[in-house]
Design a protein around this motif. Structure first.
Motif, short mmCIF file in Angstrom:
data_model
loop_
_atom_site.label_atom_id
_atom_site.label_comp_id
_atom_site.label_asym_id
_atom_site.label_seq_id
_atom_site.Cartn_x
_atom_site.Cartn_y
_atom_site.Cartn_z
N THR A 1 -8.64 6.86 -2.16
CA THR A 1 -9.86 7.96 -2.31
C THR A 1 -11.22 7.20 -1.55
OG1 THR A 1 -10.44 7.13 -4.37
CG2 THR A 1 -8.92 8.92 -4.16
N GLU A 2 -12.25 8.04 -1.57
CA GLU A 2 -13.60 7.32 -1.06
C GLU A 2 -14.11 6.53 -2.01
OE1 GLU A 2 -18.15 9.15 0.00
OE2 GLU A 2 -16.33 10.72 -0.12
N GLU B 1 -12.66 4.57 -4.02
CA GLU B 1 -11.56 3.32 -4.02
C GLU B 1 -12.06 2.67 -2.80
OE1 GLU B 1 -7.49 4.61 -6.33
OE2 GLU B 1 -7.88 5.35 -4.17
N LEU B 2 -12.22 3.14 -1.68
CA LEU B 2 -12.65 2.81 -0.43
C LEU B 2 -14.14 1.94 -0.48
CD1 LEU B 2 -11.69 5.14 2.33
CD2 LEU B 2 -10.87 2.81 2.07
N ILE B 3 -14.87 2.64 -1.28
CA ILE B 3 -16.23 1.94 -1.51
C ILE B 3 -16.03 0.75 -2.48
CG2 ILE B 3 -18.43 2.37 -2.76
CD1 ILE B 3 -18.28 5.33 -1.52
N SER B 4 -15.25 0.74 -3.44
CA SER B 4 -15.02 -0.27 -4.45
C SER B 4 -14.37 -1.48 -3.63
CB SER B 4 -14.22 0.20 -5.42
OG SER B 4 -14.77 1.04 -6.25
N ALA B 5 -13.56 -1.00 -2.87
CA ALA B 5 -12.93 -2.55 -1.86
C ALA B 5 -13.95 -2.82 -1.17
CB ALA B 5 -11.79 -1.76 -1.12
N VAL B 6 -14.89 -2.25 -0.63
CA VAL B 6 -15.86 -2.82 0.48
C VAL B 6 -16.94 -3.71 -0.37
CG1 VAL B 6 -17.97 -2.17 1.77
CG2 VAL B 6 -15.78 -1.07 2.22
N VAL B 7 -17.21 -3.07 -1.62
CA VAL B 7 -18.04 -3.47 -2.56
C VAL B 7 -17.61 -5.00 -2.89
CG1 VAL B 7 -19.12 -3.88 -4.98
CG2 VAL B 7 -19.24 -1.53 -3.35
N GLU B 8 -16.29 -4.97 -3.31
CA GLU B 8 -15.69 -6.20 -3.78
C GLU B 8 -15.60 -7.27 -2.51
OE1 GLU B 8 -13.93 -8.97 -5.93
OE2 GLU B 8 -14.78 -7.16 -6.82
N LYS B 9 -15.47 -6.67 -1.37
CA LYS B 9 -15.51 -7.67 -0.30
C LYS B 9 -16.77 -8.44 -0.07
CE LYS B 9 -16.34 -6.35 3.66
NZ LYS B 9 -16.47 -5.69 5.08
N HIS B 10 -17.75 -7.55 -0.24
CA HIS B 10 -19.18 -8.17 -0.12
C HIS B 10 -19.64 -9.22 -1.24
CE1 HIS B 10 -20.49 -6.17 3.59
NE2 HIS B 10 -20.03 -5.12 3.08
N ARG B 11 -18.94 -8.89 -2.32
CA ARG B 11 -19.29 -9.72 -3.39
C ARG B 11 -18.42 -11.09 -3.33
NH1 ARG B 11 -18.47 -5.47 -8.73
NH2 ARG B 11 -20.47 -4.85 -8.80
N GLU C 1 -23.03 -0.32 -3.18
CA GLU C 1 -23.10 -0.12 -4.74
C GLU C 1 -23.87 1.39 -5.16
OE1 GLU C 1 -24.67 -3.63 -6.42
OE2 GLU C 1 -22.38 -4.45 -6.91
N LYS C 2 -24.69 1.64 -4.29
CA LYS C 2 -25.66 2.99 -4.63
C LYS C 2 -24.60 4.16 -4.31
CE LYS C 2 -30.27 0.94 -3.51
NZ LYS C 2 -31.33 1.01 -2.41
N LEU C 3 -23.85 4.14 -3.21
CA LEU C 3 -22.93 5.04 -2.98
C LEU C 3 -21.85 5.01 -3.93
CD1 LEU C 3 -22.32 4.35 0.87
CD2 LEU C 3 -23.90 6.18 -0.43
N LYS C 4 -21.53 3.73 -4.50
CA LYS C 4 -20.44 3.78 -5.53
C LYS C 4 -20.83 4.65 -6.91
CE LYS C 4 -17.63 0.75 -8.25
NZ LYS C 4 -17.61 -0.75 -8.55
N VAL C 5 -22.14 4.70 -7.26
CA VAL C 5 -22.71 5.36 -8.25
C VAL C 5 -22.77 7.03 -7.97
CG1 VAL C 5 -24.84 5.84 -9.59
CG2 VAL C 5 -24.16 3.64 -8.92
#
Length: 207
Positions: free
Chosen positions: A14-15, A17-27, A203-207
């Motif tokens: 899902t969108e 989940e994709l955003i979460s994966a990107v956030v985790e990668k940058h972290r 992270e803003k998109l994640k919210v």
């Protein structure tokens, strides 16, 4: 298309989940870069501190060299004054001239090894001359003691000069290390900033 994916057993993220994966990668990248940055920063500070200490050491050694040069000349001056007062007036001019010439060579800027050879030769000639003239050996011992102190000053002077050569080599190595470290330091700083900005955005998109 979706049916084919489902049949293959592949689940579409899902969108969120994709955003979460990107956030985790940058972290993860941010954490790794910050860790490397801190380690590099510490090494860089240590190298710069070492260079500063080496500079201070070199300044002290320059001062010490001047003291040793003056000290060495003072001991030879004392030797010369002693002989001029106690021995030379009692010798023939030719012998005195020869001894003065040998003493002049000793006072020059020579290596300790060469100084030792010239000193031994001078003392041998002086001893033979004094004994032949029937003069006491007290002055001989005093002259030898002063000249030995002069030679010790020259030995320390040479040791300082040798250590300075090593410092020059070390400085060259440290300068190269600093140059490389600063380039890496700058690159990591930029990477950290980029990941922080990207992380903030996602992270803003994640919210």
């Amino acid at each position: 298309m979706t049916e084919n994916i489902d049949e293959a057993g592949i689940r579409v993220l899902t969108e969120e989940e994709l955003i979460s994966a990107v956030v985790e990668k940058h972290r993860r990248f941010l954490e790794e870069n910050k860790k490397e940055f801190v380690e590099l920063d510490s090494r860089l500070n240590q190298v710069e501190e070492n260079i500063k200490n080496a500079k201070n050491f070199r300044t002290r050694m320059e001062e010490r060299k001047e003291v040793l040069k003056e000290k060495r000349q003072q001991f030879y001056h004392q030797t010369e004054a002693l002989l001029e007062k106690e021995i030379f007036p009692k010798m023939d001019p030719t012998t005195v001239s020869k001894l003065r010439e040998e003493l002049k060579k000793l006072k020059g800027q020579i290596d300790p090894e060469e100084e030792q050879k010239l000193k031994d030769l001078f003392m041998q000639n002086l001893r033979e001359t004094i004994l032949a003239a029937g003069l006491g050996e007290t002055v001989l011992l005093q002259a030898n003691a002063r000249m030995e102190e002069a030679r010790k000053s020259n030995i320390e002077l040479k040791e300082i000069k040798d250590s300075e050569k090593q410092l020059v080599e070390d400085d060259s190595s440290k300068s190269e290390e600093i140059s490389k470290s600063k380039s890496q330091h700058k690159w990591l700083s930029t990477r950290i900033k980029n990941h922080e900005e990207a992380l903030s955005y996602w992270e803003k998109l994640k919210v």
